[in-house]
Design an enzyme around this catalytic site. Sequence first.
Site, PDB file in Angstrom:
ATOM      1  N   GLU A 168      28.667  17.846  18.821  1.00  0.00           N
ATOM      2  CA  GLU A 168      27.238  18.174  18.821  1.00  0.00           C
ATOM      3  C   GLU A 168      26.369  16.932  18.672  1.00  0.00           C
ATOM      4  O   GLU A 168      25.408  16.900  17.907  1.00  0.00           O
ATOM      5  CB  GLU A 168      26.927  19.207  17.731  1.00  0.00           C
ATOM      6  CG  GLU A 168      27.700  20.504  17.939  1.00  0.00           C
ATOM      7  CD  GLU A 168      27.381  21.601  16.929  1.00  0.00           C
ATOM      8  OE1 GLU A 168      26.920  21.280  15.823  1.00  0.00           O
ATOM      9  OE2 GLU A 168      27.600  22.777  17.267  1.00  0.00           O
ATOM     10  N   ARG A 212      36.809  16.503  10.744  1.00  0.00           N
ATOM     11  CA  ARG A 212      36.574  17.868  11.255  1.00  0.00           C
ATOM     12  C   ARG A 212      37.125  18.039  12.686  1.00  0.00           C
ATOM     13  O   ARG A 212      36.983  17.144  13.524  1.00  0.00           O
ATOM     14  CB  ARG A 212      35.092  18.214  11.219  1.00  0.00           C
ATOM     15  CG  ARG A 212      34.568  18.280   9.800  1.00  0.00           C
ATOM     16  CD  ARG A 212      33.101  18.581   9.776  1.00  0.00           C
ATOM     17  NE  ARG A 212      32.785  19.981   9.718  1.00  0.00           N
ATOM     18  CZ  ARG A 212      31.870  20.571  10.466  1.00  0.00           C
ATOM     19  NH1 ARG A 212      31.232  19.896  11.406  1.00  0.00           N
ATOM     20  NH2 ARG A 212      31.582  21.844  10.308  1.00  0.00           N
ATOM     21  N   ASP A 248      32.905  29.568  15.911  1.00  0.00           N
ATOM     22  CA  ASP A 248      31.918  29.037  14.973  1.00  0.00           C
ATOM     23  C   ASP A 248      31.437  30.067  13.953  1.00  0.00           C
ATOM     24  O   ASP A 248      30.297  30.521  14.033  1.00  0.00           O
ATOM     25  CB  ASP A 248      30.709  28.496  15.766  1.00  0.00           C
ATOM     26  CG  ASP A 248      29.826  27.601  14.921  1.00  0.00           C
ATOM     27  OD1 ASP A 248      30.166  27.375  13.753  1.00  0.00           O
ATOM     28  OD2 ASP A 248      28.804  27.129  15.435  1.00  0.00           O
ATOM     29  N   GLU A 257      24.936  31.629   7.844  1.00  0.00           N
ATOM     30  CA  GLU A 257      24.253  31.299   9.102  1.00  0.00           C
ATOM     31  C   GLU A 257      24.252  32.465  10.090  1.00  0.00           C
ATOM     32  O   GLU A 257      23.210  32.846  10.606  1.00  0.00           O
ATOM     33  CB  GLU A 257      24.927  30.072   9.723  1.00  0.00           C
ATOM     34  CG  GLU A 257      24.329  29.697  11.063  1.00  0.00           C
ATOM     35  CD  GLU A 257      24.951  28.425  11.638  1.00  0.00           C
ATOM     36  OE1 GLU A 257      25.867  27.868  11.019  1.00  0.00           O
ATOM     37  OE2 GLU A 257      24.495  28.008  12.715  1.00  0.00           O
ATOM     38  N   TRP A 272      26.028  26.200  25.562  1.00  0.00           N
ATOM     39  CA  TRP A 272      26.783  26.172  24.304  1.00  0.00           C
ATOM     40  C   TRP A 272      28.160  26.808  24.366  1.00  0.00           C
ATOM     41  O   TRP A 272      28.915  26.772  23.388  1.00  0.00           O
ATOM     42  CB  TRP A 272      25.956  26.815  23.181  1.00  0.00           C
ATOM     43  CG  TRP A 272      24.758  25.992  22.830  1.00  0.00           C
ATOM     44  CD1 TRP A 272      23.496  26.122  23.339  1.00  0.00           C
ATOM     45  CD2 TRP A 272      24.705  24.873  21.942  1.00  0.00           C
ATOM     46  NE1 TRP A 272      22.661  25.170  22.810  1.00  0.00           N
ATOM     47  CE2 TRP A 272      23.371  24.384  21.941  1.00  0.00           C
ATOM     48  CE3 TRP A 272      25.650  24.240  21.136  1.00  0.00           C
ATOM     49  CZ2 TRP A 272      22.980  23.284  21.177  1.00  0.00           C
ATOM     50  CZ3 TRP A 272      25.242  23.149  20.362  1.00  0.00           C
ATOM     51  CH2 TRP A 272      23.930  22.682  20.393  1.00  0.00           C
TER      52      TRP A 272
HETATM   53  O1  GCW Z   1      27.444  26.414  13.435  1.00  0.00           O
HETATM   54  C1  GCW Z   1      27.026  25.164  13.784  1.00  0.00           C
HETATM   55  C2  GCW Z   1      25.705  25.044  13.141  1.00  0.00           C
HETATM   56  C3  GCW Z   1      25.252  23.623  12.942  1.00  0.00           C
HETATM   57  C4  GCW Z   1      26.354  22.884  12.188  1.00  0.00           C
HETATM   58  C5  GCW Z   1      27.620  22.947  13.018  1.00  0.00           C
HETATM   59  C6  GCW Z   1      28.790  22.260  12.319  1.00  0.00           C
HETATM   60  C7  GCW Z   1      26.157  21.093  10.617  1.00  0.00           C
HETATM   61  O2  GCW Z   1      24.775  25.774  13.916  1.00  0.00           O
HETATM   62  O3  GCW Z   1      24.051  23.668  12.210  1.00  0.00           O
HETATM   63  O4  GCW Z   1      25.976  21.545  11.925  1.00  0.00           O
HETATM   64  O5  GCW Z   1      27.982  24.273  13.236  1.00  0.00           O
HETATM   65  O6  GCW Z   1      29.556  22.965  11.683  1.00  0.00           O
HETATM   66  O7  GCW Z   1      28.930  21.057  12.424  1.00  0.00           O
END
Ligand code: GCW
Length: 594
Positions: A221, A254, A300, A328, A455
């Site tokens: 990202e 990560r 995610d 989230e 995405w």
């Molecule tokens: O789910 C996504 C989130 C981002 C987050 C990313 C991650 C910290 O929308 O806000 O960034 O994952 O886990 O790196």
Amino acid sequence: MNAVHPAWLRRVNDEGVVLTRDPGCGLGPEAYTIARAGGVTTVVAADEAGLLYGSFHALRLDGDQPASTHRPAAARRMMQHWDNVFVHPVMGQVERGYSGGSLFWEDGALTGDLDRVSDYARLLASTGINAVSVNNVNVHAGEARLLTDRLGEVALLASRFRQYHIRVFLSVSFAAPMTLGGLDTADPCDAQVRAWWATATRRVYDVIPDFGGYVVKADSEGQPGPFAYGRTHADGANLLAAALAPFGGEVYWRAFVYNHRQDWRDRTTDRARAAHDHFVPLDGQFAANVILQVKHGPIDFQTREPVSPVLLGMPATRLAVELQATQEYTGQQRHVCYLPPMWSSVLSTVAARVEAVVTVSNAGEDPYWTGHPLAQANLYAAGRLAWDPALDPIELLDEWIRLTFPAAAAPVLHALMDSSWSVYEQYTAPLGIGFMVRPGDHYGPDVDGYEYSPWGTYHFADRDGVGVDRTVATGTGFTGQYPEPWRSRYESLDTCPDELLLFFHHVPYTHVLHSGRTVIQHIYDTHFAGAEAVAAMVRRWAALPPAVVGVDLHDRVGRRLAEQERSSVEWRDQINTYFFRKSGIADALGRRIH
Ligand code: GCW
């Protein structure tokens, strides 16, 4: 017994617990034996951490108990904060934070309330947490400097966490040798880069001798990473590992690496595959102090995902599973959503394969810590499950309720919380398809919000059917990343669990589930049922006399429940209407669909 009682010991010891530190007792690090007889509790441990955890256990005891020994399942139990030092123009002080500002940072400065940090440390220690990272994994320019000229502030935080046996970690930017060090590369194989990290890391340990290590989001990202230099993620992680190794530090690297600039027209690229494609070929190549941190599902943190195949496919790599307490995608602490039933099912599969459990924290400067007072149960249970993944999630909830509220509140709290994850799932995206949330803030329904976006999160609904074909036979081949028995179970429509059907298969709306209902009727039924369940929660809460839980808390929860009710109706109506219009198939029960 220690001659000098640390702060935590004095406070916990009010309960009249006899603590014995006996290095020869044969218990390993952090372990303890606890017993209670005649109202006197005794705790024996080989180290101070064991006494700490035993003391908190004493607070949970109810009546006399024979001696029992407890030791953590995972050596590292970490809370990670996505807190920014500077208020970010889009994400604010805390990325995906729903509990007010940060506990650590305030508008560019260290918090002026370090006592609150101590309270947080105590709270975390009471659940068994022993590590915390204090800044966002998206490391912006100002935050990168925590590693260098702002280290003193990190040291102050560490001094508070240390009292509770919690080690502090920092999220660092892979590009730091360039942005902070003025080098013209961050190539992990460059000698100057290696020297830069070695020096920077030595300086950290000069100031914080028990520093935990680094958390890294690389090539993800928009964050910089080793791909820019044609290097692998093992090269990248091992660079930082080498700098940390002399001091006993660790890298949490990560695995959340995927193409976030995908063409939605391209049906061959599958985001679910990405982590496995990138990392499994590197199994065995990571240094001994690298821990690969893997989100529990392949996409995610959706409401329902299968377990990530990366956690099942890297036997020669140290692994951490990453959970998300900050809600989230699960109602943003405006909705009640008690997550441990989901976490327990993940942990039942992976606990024996991971040596660390990492949770993205949901705590902030809010007086209730978590915005929604009932979201505290997620914070509490995240620590407790990291310590013992076999704990029953509803018994754990009962434990939290008993420690937090008067007995009279328990029936109502159980009614609201026990099945709240299932209820949330009922009125949101169906059958494991995920997303369907508003792009950007990820709150509320927007069925096609991500459908034509880069995405990689699509549902492929058309007039005939819905779902992503991830099979080996006809789809993206994702099911082939699993070992048996998962591979066959997910590949076949006969054995794929209903709740994950649309994650793995594209099916007609008339496809009959194992439950006996068609997909379209399931969508209608669950969405009506979910919204009705929320309305019932609202009534239950309103009937609880406010004084039982305190007027302010009652009011806070009541207002959030009102929003949950509004939102659940919006979800119900948008999802039902969307699928009715796509499919043209009426609800068998003739309920109102728009
Ligand atoms: O789910 C996504 C989130 C981002 C987050 C990313 C991650 C910290 O929308 O806000 O960034 O994952 O886990 O790196």
